[in-house]
Design an enzyme around this catalytic site. Structure first.
Site, PDB file in Angstrom:
ATOM      1  N   GLY A 110       5.809   8.916  30.003  1.00  0.00           N
ATOM      2  CA  GLY A 110       4.421   8.542  30.342  1.00  0.00           C
ATOM      3  C   GLY A 110       3.523   9.724  30.747  1.00  0.00           C
ATOM      4  N   ALA A 111       2.383  10.110  30.267  1.00  0.00           N
ATOM      5  CA  ALA A 111       1.817  11.252  30.147  1.00  0.00           C
ATOM      6  C   ALA A 111       1.738  11.907  31.886  1.00  0.00           C
ATOM      7  CB  ALA A 111       0.538  11.561  29.709  1.00  0.00           C
ATOM      8  N   ARG A 133       9.244  18.389  27.102  1.00  0.00           N
ATOM      9  CA  ARG A 133       8.433  17.629  26.042  1.00  0.00           C
ATOM     10  C   ARG A 133       7.225  18.149  25.917  1.00  0.00           C
ATOM     11  NH1 ARG A 133       8.349  11.201  27.147  1.00  0.00           N
ATOM     12  NH2 ARG A 133       8.156  11.350  24.857  1.00  0.00           N
ATOM     13  N   GLN A 193       8.580   0.693  24.525  1.00  0.00           N
ATOM     14  CA  GLN A 193       8.045   0.843  25.977  1.00  0.00           C
ATOM     15  C   GLN A 193       7.116  -0.468  26.267  1.00  0.00           C
ATOM     16  OE1 GLN A 193       8.015   3.411  23.683  1.00  0.00           O
ATOM     17  NE2 GLN A 193       8.318   5.164  24.651  1.00  0.00           N
ATOM     18  N   ASP A 212      -1.663  10.744  25.289  1.00  0.00           N
ATOM     19  CA  ASP A 212      -0.777  11.977  25.776  1.00  0.00           C
ATOM     20  C   ASP A 212      -1.469  13.411  25.582  1.00  0.00           C
ATOM     21  OD1 ASP A 212       1.066   9.635  24.639  1.00  0.00           O
ATOM     22  OD2 ASP A 212       2.077  10.648  26.195  1.00  0.00           O
ATOM     23  N   ASN A 218      -1.593   9.790  20.750  1.00  0.00           N
ATOM     24  CA  ASN A 218      -0.923   8.885  21.691  1.00  0.00           C
ATOM     25  C   ASN A 218       0.488   8.154  20.811  1.00  0.00           C
ATOM     26  OD1 ASN A 218      -1.000   7.072  23.998  1.00  0.00           O
ATOM     27  ND2 ASN A 218      -1.303   5.261  22.784  1.00  0.00           N
TER      28      ASN A 218
HETATM   29  O1  MRU Z   1       7.165   8.760  24.737  1.00  0.00           O
HETATM   30  P1  MRU Z   1       6.616   8.506  26.101  1.00  0.00           P
HETATM   31  O2  MRU Z   1       6.951   6.950  26.376  1.00  0.00           O
HETATM   32  O3  MRU Z   1       6.400   9.447  27.272  1.00  0.00           O
HETATM   33  O4  MRU Z   1       5.104   8.241  25.720  1.00  0.00           O
HETATM   34  C1  MRU Z   1       3.945   8.297  26.378  1.00  0.00           C
HETATM   35  C2  MRU Z   1       3.262   7.039  26.417  1.00  0.00           C
HETATM   36  O5  MRU Z   1       3.523   6.156  27.452  1.00  0.00           O
HETATM   37  C3  MRU Z   1       2.426   6.703  25.652  1.00  0.00           C
HETATM   38  O6  MRU Z   1       1.763   7.279  24.395  1.00  0.00           O
HETATM   39  C4  MRU Z   1       1.196   6.079  26.301  1.00  0.00           C
HETATM   40  O7  MRU Z   1       0.458   5.185  25.746  1.00  0.00           O
HETATM   41  C5  MRU Z   1       0.122   7.324  26.881  1.00  0.00           C
HETATM   42  S1  MRU Z   1      -0.389   7.073  28.439  1.00  0.00           S
HETATM   43  C6  MRU Z   1       0.946   7.750  29.222  1.00  0.00           C
END
Ligand code: MRU
Length: 350
Positions: free
Chosen positions: A52-53, A89, A189, A230, A240
């Site tokens: 999550g960002a 990432r 998720q 993201d 996202n």
């Molecule tokens: O791959 P992740 O689980 O790190 O992805 C990020 C996210 O959780 C989503 O894209 C989310 O909707 C964005 S908000 C952090």
């Protein structure tokens, strides 16, 4: 947020050790892990122990601070640590934002200054999420049906979350929102994290298969869509979790308001439009194999496709700004096209 009555942040630092909730074991087991070195913290970002960002950003900031502490006798170490952390990432802008800020603080003031900046950024992330809840909460009518994708709740940030923060705020104000939770293949998720978070908070929700969202929109059972981000380009195009673009296209078709909720730290003013956002492609194994527990509570990884078939696994997609009703930020709700301008005027520093 509270888990079984105890308040937790998603990620925090104690002395020089990074502590975080182990998200890969949720919702079946709640546990935390302690990471003593920047290498261990970077690995936890790569393997999605933290994801999550905002939570990635905070963890990356703490990892960068660890790099300065590990420096003794090895002046090149912070730079090597920075390279390692930046490679974990590629898509979440908050990671790059936090590492650069902590790097600048450490170069100027040493390890203690780096830790202070990392803590400041983590607090700022929690504050921004709380404010997003206040601004976004006003969009939620009593008994509204809200659809969300992936997890942009408190687990994806330091606290409160972004897409879920307005829902928590509305619930605390006495409203009764109901949430459609996209399961969000391949990592799940939505099913694993968002539904768990909402249940912990006592908010009504139903997990739906990813391919059921349009059906509920067509039947008039979705009043509002709120998702996270993201990385947001200067023109408002937004990366996202994979599948978000489909939700935005459907929302446009059915005239359903489609909001992004994100702190200003997620806006990349140097990225002119969505084509310039790096999209992470993860292992095909995440599509070909699924993880879960059996009826006895034992963990298993099972194959869900034939041996020998191949798969592609882009982790994010880009929703064009034209499909976005507005971006809920800690400074208010802005037009997507104003993203770059808002980032240039709105970034914070300790
Ligand atoms: O791959 P992740 O689980 O790190 O992805 C990020 C996210 O959780 C989503 O894209 C989310 O909707 C964005 S908000 C952090």
């Amino acid at each position: 947020m509270k888990v079984n009555g105890t308040h937790y942040r998603t990620v925090w630092m104690e002395n020089h050790t990074v502590q975080m909730i182990e998200q890969n074991r949720l919702p079946f087991t709640f546990s935390t892990v302690a990471l003593a070195t920047h290498t261990a913290t970077a690995e936890a970002i790569s393997n999605m122990t933290v994801r999550g960002a905002g939570a990635i950003g905070a963890a990356a900031g703490f990892a960068m601070a660890q790099g300065f502490f590990e420096q003794q006798g090895s002046p090149a170490l912070p730079h090597a640590a920075k390279t390692t952390i930046l490679a974990t990432r590629p898509t979440a802008q908050n990671l790059f934002y936090a590492v650069e800020k902590v790097w600048a603080a450490g170069v100027k003031g040493g390890a203690d200054a780096a830790v202070a900046e990392a803590n400041f950024l983590a607090d700022a992330d929690a504050d921004a999420s709380r404010c997003i809840g206040e601004f976004g909460g006003a969009l939620i009518a009593d008994h509204a049906n809200i659809l969300t994708h992936c997890n942009a709740g408190w687990l994806a940030f330091v606290d409160y979350g972004t897409a879920l923060s307005p829902i928590y705020h509305a619930h605390a104000a006495g409203k009764s929102p109901r949430v459609w939770v996209d399961e969000t293949r391949p990592r799940g998720q939505g099913a694993r994290l968002t539904a768990w978070e909402l249940s912990q908070a006592g908010i009504a929700c139903d997990i739906i298969a990813d391919n059921a969202a349009a059906h509920f929109m067509a039947r008039g059972e979705v009043d509002l869509i709120i998702v996270g981000a993201d990385r947001i380009a200067a023109n408002g195009d937004t990366a996202n979790k994979i599948g978000t673009l489909e939700r935005a296209i459907c929302a446009n078709h059915f005239n359903i308001p489609f909001y992004i909720a994100a702190p200003i730290a997620t806006i990349d003013a140097n990225c002119s439009n969505g084509n310039a956002i790096p999209i992470e492609e993860r292992s095909a194994d995440e599509v070909l194999w699924q993880q879960g527990i059996d009826q006895q509570g034992q963990n298993h990884t099972i194959r869900v496709a034939a041996e020998g078939v191949s798969a592609r696994n882009p982790a994010f997609d880009v929703t064009p700004a034209t499909l976005i009703t507005g971006i809920i930020t800690e400074q208010g709700i802005i037009a997507a096209s104003d993203a770059g301008k808002t980032a240039t005027h709105g970034s914070r520093s300790s």
